[in-house]
Design an enzyme around this catalytic site. Structure first.
Site: not given
Ligand code: ACM
Length: 707
Positions: A277, A344-347
């Site tokens: 992000h 969050d959301e750090t693939p």
């Protein structure tokens, strides 16, 4: 000495208040019906209805603060300011050590057992007493007092009403210390004035934390002196917008928000999200990219598109130094104890890269003597003692608990628990305010399902990390610090089920916030405040219904959810005969025609039957509109779903092209055809202007006053 309330006894007026006081409270007619029990949200721990006519505020009522401490006097002034517009009274705030008659008494010298936010409230014929242990508890009690007054008190213009508080005895304190709301000011920028308005809306429901999601792919919203590009470049985009020059908070703006929040006993929690992000930072600071070249700023709608370069030591060092600069600057502006680090959301990150980021960010936070907060993904990495994780899992995670295929989220929560972290509960399928209420919601997303009001209300923080039957909670009860509602804002446009196009309507951020937050934010406020044993959906929906008129009076454009029996006609229950005006012109059947197919126009309002419409609520929450001269229904001709189609009167059929959804917006209502979703629109403010259905444009010609 502290004055104590005794119902039915004349107040003793003590000489220490140097004003002349009436010896009796305001007389009430003996025949006065008992005021109805007030519908307080969040539900107090205990509330007993008293007897008698209650207490009526007058221009002579005083606000007596039984302590000279400036914070408590500030609560008195806040209450006087709150009451002034609707009542027209400028209530005097007086000090002293004892209570005058005809007063609202604020006593901050209550017992320690009340805690920082607990209070008692007693109202009877001679006055109201709010007692707490300090100013913060008084402030929470004042929010309850506000709800004991008629809904019109929320109006910002003078109203005529009997300002009567029903006799009651309330004793109250919160279930959880942390009761927050998150505003995503990164994906859709909220100007300072709109943040302040939202603070007031949330404080009315005893929310005490404002989490600002300050950074995301689509924007960096906080000025950092040493890194001017963050706001010069990184703030130039939002989801769906480019070219901004002032879409960020200067240090002065941010201080203004922090201080306004503090005046409402609300703590600001700033979030600097990473290592994903982060496109806005990658667009602003070249050395955060592996090729040392700044990326283009991003105004799209995707997630999972960015990662700081963490694949070599040079770039890890650059990221660490960046975090030190940013976190130092943000911490210096933030008196509250928390810095939220996202996570969050750090693939794309390996666990070694992720750990290195979290360590750098947590070290920088500890160096500023702040407490680490983060989304529950942060639980994967070692964290300082006392860190708080924000759980945003959902039913699919709960279903997997105890199976051989537990979700990644469950694993991250387990790791967080194992290292002793505290938790804030924001389950996305209950607490995410950007999830659509239902299929008709014009904004938001539904990846976590629809979240109708009932779903936002019916869950228990103590069991939400357990199986669906309520057993097996992974987070122990004593590790739950509270609850947070989260208003993401990437889909803050009408027609969000598709990506925007040139005709998409972008409401002001506040209009989006009001619609998505009301009634769900009050529901979540009750989840955080009230004991689980005191919460019941059927009771809540009845209490909540009485808040519709309060929001209408306050100009909050809420969603009149069909599962709530809103009262009418002062609330959003619109059953009854109304005129519909826009720009001073009324929706009109020309010449009082009784011929089906006659097109509707707007015409100078004159009060005739051909300008009167009978609204009847349908089971789906929409209304039919029957003209009082012709007995015919307002109808989209031919059941058209095209913009520009005529609206005429027609024999009532009950079909969806004769059903209208009334949505409060600031300055009136929009009326959308249930068939087409398009809005009742007049062509102009000239007499005889034709009425059609059109896409929402925000135009005043689509905003109707329902009189
Ligand atoms: C989140 O919803 N990505 C925390």
């Amino acid at each position: 000495m502290h004055w104590s309330f005794r119902r039915g006894r004349r107040l003793v007026v003590l000489a220490s208040v140097a004003v002349t006081l009436p010896l009796t409270a305001v007389p009430s007619p003996a025949s006065a019906a008992p005021a109805p029990a007030a519908a307080v949200v969040p539900q107090p721990v205990s509330q007993l209805a008293g007897q008698g006519p209650g207490f009526t505020l007058t221009a002579a009522t005083r606000i007596a603060v039984l302590s000279g401490d400036s914070a408590s006097v500030g609560v008195g002034t806040y209450l006087a300011d709150l009451l002034a517009p609707a009542t027209g009274y400028t209530l005097q705030v007086v000090g002293g050590t004892s209570a005058p008659a005809n007063a609202v008494v604020l006593d901050p010298g209550g017992p320690e057992s009340l805690g920082a936010e607990g209070y008692t409230l007693s109202s009877g014929g001679s006055g109201v007493v709010v007692r707490a242990r300090g100013a913060q508890g008084l402030f929470r009690g004042v929010q309850t007092l506000r709800q004991l007054l008629p809904a019109a008190v929320e109006s910002r213009t003078r109203q005529s009403a009997s300002w009567t508080v029903a006799p009651t005895e309330i004793s109250d304190s919160p279930r959880y210390e942390y009761r927050g709301v998150m505003l995503d000011v990164a994906r859709r920028f909220f100007p300072v004035a709109q943040v302040k308005r939202y603070i007031d809306e949330a404080a009315a429901y005893k929310i005490n934390k404002l989490h600002l999601h300050l950074t995301d792919d689509q924007g960096w919203r906080i000025a950092v002196d040493a890194l001017p590009n963050l706001t010069k470049v990184g703030a130039s985009t939002q989801s769906g917008f480019t070219g901004g020059t002032d879409w960020y908070y200067t240090a002065a703006d941010y201080r203004e928000i922090v201080s306004y929040a503090a005046s409402r006993f609300m703590t600001v929690v700033p979030e600097i999200d990473g290592p994903g992000h982060t496109r806005s930072a990658l667009a602003s600071v070249p050395e955060l990219n592996c090729d040392d070249r700044a990326k283009a700023p991003y105004s799209g709608f995707d997630v999972g598109i960015s990662l700081y370069c963490l694949s070599d030591q040079k770039h890890k060092d650059a990221t660490r130094s960046f975090l030190q600069t940013v976190i130092k600057a943000v911490a210096a502006l933030t008196p509250g104890p928390y810095i939220h680090l996202g996570g969050d959301e750090t693939p794309q990150a390996t666990s070694e890269q992720y750990d290195s980021y979290v360590k750098a960010a947590a070290d920088a936070t500890a160096a500023e003597k702040k407490t680490v907060m983060g989304w529950h993904q942060l639980g994967q990495s070692p964290l300082p003692a006392g860190s708080l994780l924000q759980y945003w899992g959902e039913d699919s995670d709960r279903r997997s608990i105890g199976t051989t295929t537990e979700t990644t989220s469950v694993g991250e929560v387990r790791k967080g628990v194992a290292q002793g972290a505290g938790f804030i509960m924001s389950p996305s399928d209950h607490a995410y305010l950007d999830m659509k209420y239902d299929a008709s919601t014009p904004y938001g997303l539904s990846w976590s399902g629809y979240v109708p009001v009932q779903r936002s209300y019916e869950w228990d923080p103590a069991t939400v990390t357990g199986k669906l039957d309520g057993t097996g909670a992974i987070v122990p009860a004593q590790k739950i610090a509270g609850v947070e509602a989260a208003l993401w804002a990437d889909r803050a446009y009408r027609g969000s089920s598709a990506l925007p196009n040139s005709s998409t309507y972008w409401p002001a951020p506040q209009e989006y916030a009001d619609f998505m937050s009301f009634p769900r934010l009050p529901a979540l406020a009750e989840v955080g405040w009230s004991p689980q044993s005191a919460r019941d959906w059927n009771d809540f929906r009845q209490r909540l219904a009485q808040h519709g008129p309060r929001w209408t009076a306050a100009g909050i454009g809420f969603y009149a959810a069909p599962d709530i029996a809103w009262p009418g006609p002062s609330g959003t229950g619109l059953d009854g005969v109304h005129t519909l005006t826009t720009g001073g012109k009324a929706l009109d059947v020309p010449g009082s025609s009784t011929v089906p197919g006659t097109r509707l126009v707007t015409w100078t309002a004159h009060g005739g039957a051909n300008q009167k419409w009978s609204f009847t609520r349908q089971s789906d929450g929409t209304y039919t509109l029957v003209n009082q001269a012709s007995g015919l229904c307002a109808d989209v001709s031919g059941g058209s779903t095209s913009a520009g189609a005529a609206v005429a009167q027609w024999t009532c059929t009950g079909n969806t092209n004769q059903r209208w959804t009334a949505t409060p917006v600031s300055g009136g209502y929009t009326l959308a055809s249930a068939k087409s979703g398009l809005l009742l629109t007049t062509a102009s403010t000239a007499d005889d202007a034709l009425v059609t259905q059109q896409a929402a444009s925000g135009s005043a010609l689509q905003r109707w006053t329902i009189g």
